[in-house]
Structure formats: structure tokens, C-alpha cells
Design a protein around this motif. Structure first.
Motif, mmCIF file in Angstrom:
data_model
loop_
_atom_site.group_PDB
_atom_site.id
_atom_site.type_symbol
_atom_site.label_atom_id
_atom_site.label_comp_id
_atom_site.label_asym_id
_atom_site.label_seq_id
_atom_site.Cartn_x
_atom_site.Cartn_y
_atom_site.Cartn_z
ATOM 1 N N UNK A 40 0.851 -1.197 0.000
ATOM 2 C CA UNK A 40 0.000 0.000 0.000
ATOM 3 C C UNK A 40 0.884 1.243 0.000
ATOM 4 N N UNK A 41 1.931 1.260 0.834
ATOM 5 C CA UNK A 41 2.845 2.401 0.891
ATOM 6 C C UNK A 41 3.461 2.669 -0.481
ATOM 7 N N UNK A 42 3.862 1.620 -1.181
ATOM 8 C CA UNK A 42 4.440 1.774 -2.522
ATOM 9 C C UNK A 42 3.414 2.355 -3.484
ATOM 10 N N UNK A 43 2.181 1.885 -3.385
ATOM 11 C CA UNK A 43 1.140 2.370 -4.280
ATOM 12 C C UNK A 43 0.838 3.842 -4.038
ATOM 13 N N UNK A 44 0.856 4.272 -2.783
ATOM 14 C CA UNK A 44 0.590 5.673 -2.462
ATOM 15 C C UNK A 44 1.687 6.579 -3.002
ATOM 16 N N UNK A 45 2.895 6.076 -3.087
ATOM 17 C CA UNK A 45 4.026 6.859 -3.575
ATOM 18 C C UNK A 45 4.178 6.789 -5.093
ATOM 19 N N UNK A 46 3.527 5.813 -5.711
ATOM 20 C CA UNK A 46 3.764 5.469 -7.109
ATOM 21 C C UNK A 46 3.117 6.403 -8.121
ATOM 22 N N UNK A 47 3.131 5.964 -9.374
ATOM 23 C CA UNK A 47 2.731 6.826 -10.478
ATOM 24 C C UNK A 47 1.224 6.833 -10.757
ATOM 25 N N UNK A 48 0.576 5.727 -11.003
ATOM 26 C CA UNK A 48 -0.842 5.763 -11.383
ATOM 27 C C UNK A 48 -1.674 4.746 -10.619
ATOM 28 N N UNK A 49 -2.842 5.169 -10.193
ATOM 29 C CA UNK A 49 -3.820 4.274 -9.569
ATOM 30 C C UNK A 49 -4.653 3.616 -10.660
#
Length: 188
Positions: A40-49
Motif C-alpha cells: 500500500x505504501x508503494x502504491x501511495x508513492x507510485x505513479x498511477x492508480x
């Protein structure tokens, strides 16, 4: 006249609260979609949802254009000046807060942003089973993405978080390098 000024303040507060609640819904959905907090932490920091809802880094990439157009801030000459602009102008403009800039490293390549009040965590309480979730990690992605667009590679990470019982929220920023534009031969 005062009635209109009051409406503007109420509108900003409603927009801020709507953003906070919408962000909370996004984090909740990510917690359901991913098995552990690290993902989840990686997804929050990442490029696109999805194709329509950008996350941290991508928001920063897009937000910098708006920031430069609205703030009339010129090019920063060093990392200290960049830190002041982030704290005093950008955070104020987009989140309505002014974090303090502190804990500079001796080399001047690292500092901390101290947020006494993080508006993203209004109405939030972390459940016990998500103790390693970095709820506001979106902010680190926004900072990285925006600064990369102005040729600064940085690392941003949470060091303290009020959601985890700390007295303040602290984001540690580290300058990695200046990004050089690689223009094709003959174009300058």
C-alpha cells in the motif's frame, strides 16, 4: 462584502475536507486490494492508480506546472531556497499549512519538514492491523515528482507520524543530484 469572503473561506474548508475524505477512501480501498502495508505504501508513492486517478509522484509531476504559474516563484538557486519555497509557499498554497524546515545536515543536502498539523490525517485513526502503513506517503511522492520536474532528484520519506503516536509529522528530504537536461545534438 464580508459575506462573500466568508463563503470563500467556507468553500476552501469544504474542498479541503472533501479531499481529506476522498483520500481516506482511496487509502481504505488500497488496504483492501493489497495484502500488506508495504505494498500500500508503494502504491501511495507510485505513479498511477488507474487511468484517471494519479498518485503521489504523478500528482507532483502535474502539480508543479500549476504551482509555477500561480506562485510566480522563480528558479531556486540552492537546496535551502528550495526547502523554504516548499514549506512557505507550496504547502501553504495546496494544504493550507506551513511546515517548519529544520534538522539540516552539515553538508546542507538533507532537511526535515515538520508538520504540526497534517490535514490528510483529519478524521483518521489507523487500525491495529495496519501499524506499518504510511498513511500520508502520497506527500513524499508529490514532493519527488514535483522536484524532478525542476531538475532535482530527491529522496523523501516519513520519519515521524502523528498517526503512530509521534508528537509531529516529519518528512525527511535528501538531495540526490541535479538532473541535467539531455537535449538532442544541435538543440540548446
Amino acid at each position: 462584502m464580508s459575506r462573500q469572503a466568508n463563503r470563500g473561506t467556507e468553500s476552501k474548508k469544504m474542498s479541503s475536507e472533501l479531499f481529506t475524505l476522498t483520500y481516506g477512501a482511496l487509502v481504505t480501498q488500497l488496504c483492501k486490494d493489497y495484502e500488506n502495508d508495504e505494498d500500500v505504501n508503494k502504491q501511495l508513492d507510485k505513479i498511477l492508480f488507474s487511468h484517471f486517478l494519479p498518485r503521489g509522484y504523478n500528482i507532483g509531476v502535474r502539480l508543479i506546472e500549476d504551482f509555477l504559474a500561480r506562485s510566480n516563484v522563480g528558479r531556486c538557486h540552492d537546496f535551502r531556497e528550495t526547502a523554504d519555497v516548499i514549506a512557505k509557499v507550496a504547502f501553504k498554497m495546496y494544504l493550507g499549512i506551513t511546515p517548519s524546515v529544520t534538522n539540516w545536515s552539515p553538508a546542507g543536502d538533507e532537511f526535515s519538514l515538520i508538520l504540526e498539523n497534517n490535514p490528510l490525517v483529519d478524521f483518521v485513526e489507523l487500525p491495529d492491523n495496519h501499524s506499518s502503513l504510511i498513511y500520508s506517503n502520497l506527500l513524499c511522492g508529490v514532493l519527488r515528482g514535483a522536484l524532478e520536474m525542476v531538475q532535482m532528484a530527491v529522496e523523501a520519506k516519513f520519519v515521524q507520524d502523528t498517526l503512530k503516536g509521534d508528537g509531529v509529522t516529519e518528512i525527511r528530504m535528501r538531495f540526490i543530484r541535479r538532473i541535467e537536461d539531455n537535449l538532442p545534438a544541435g538543440e540548446e
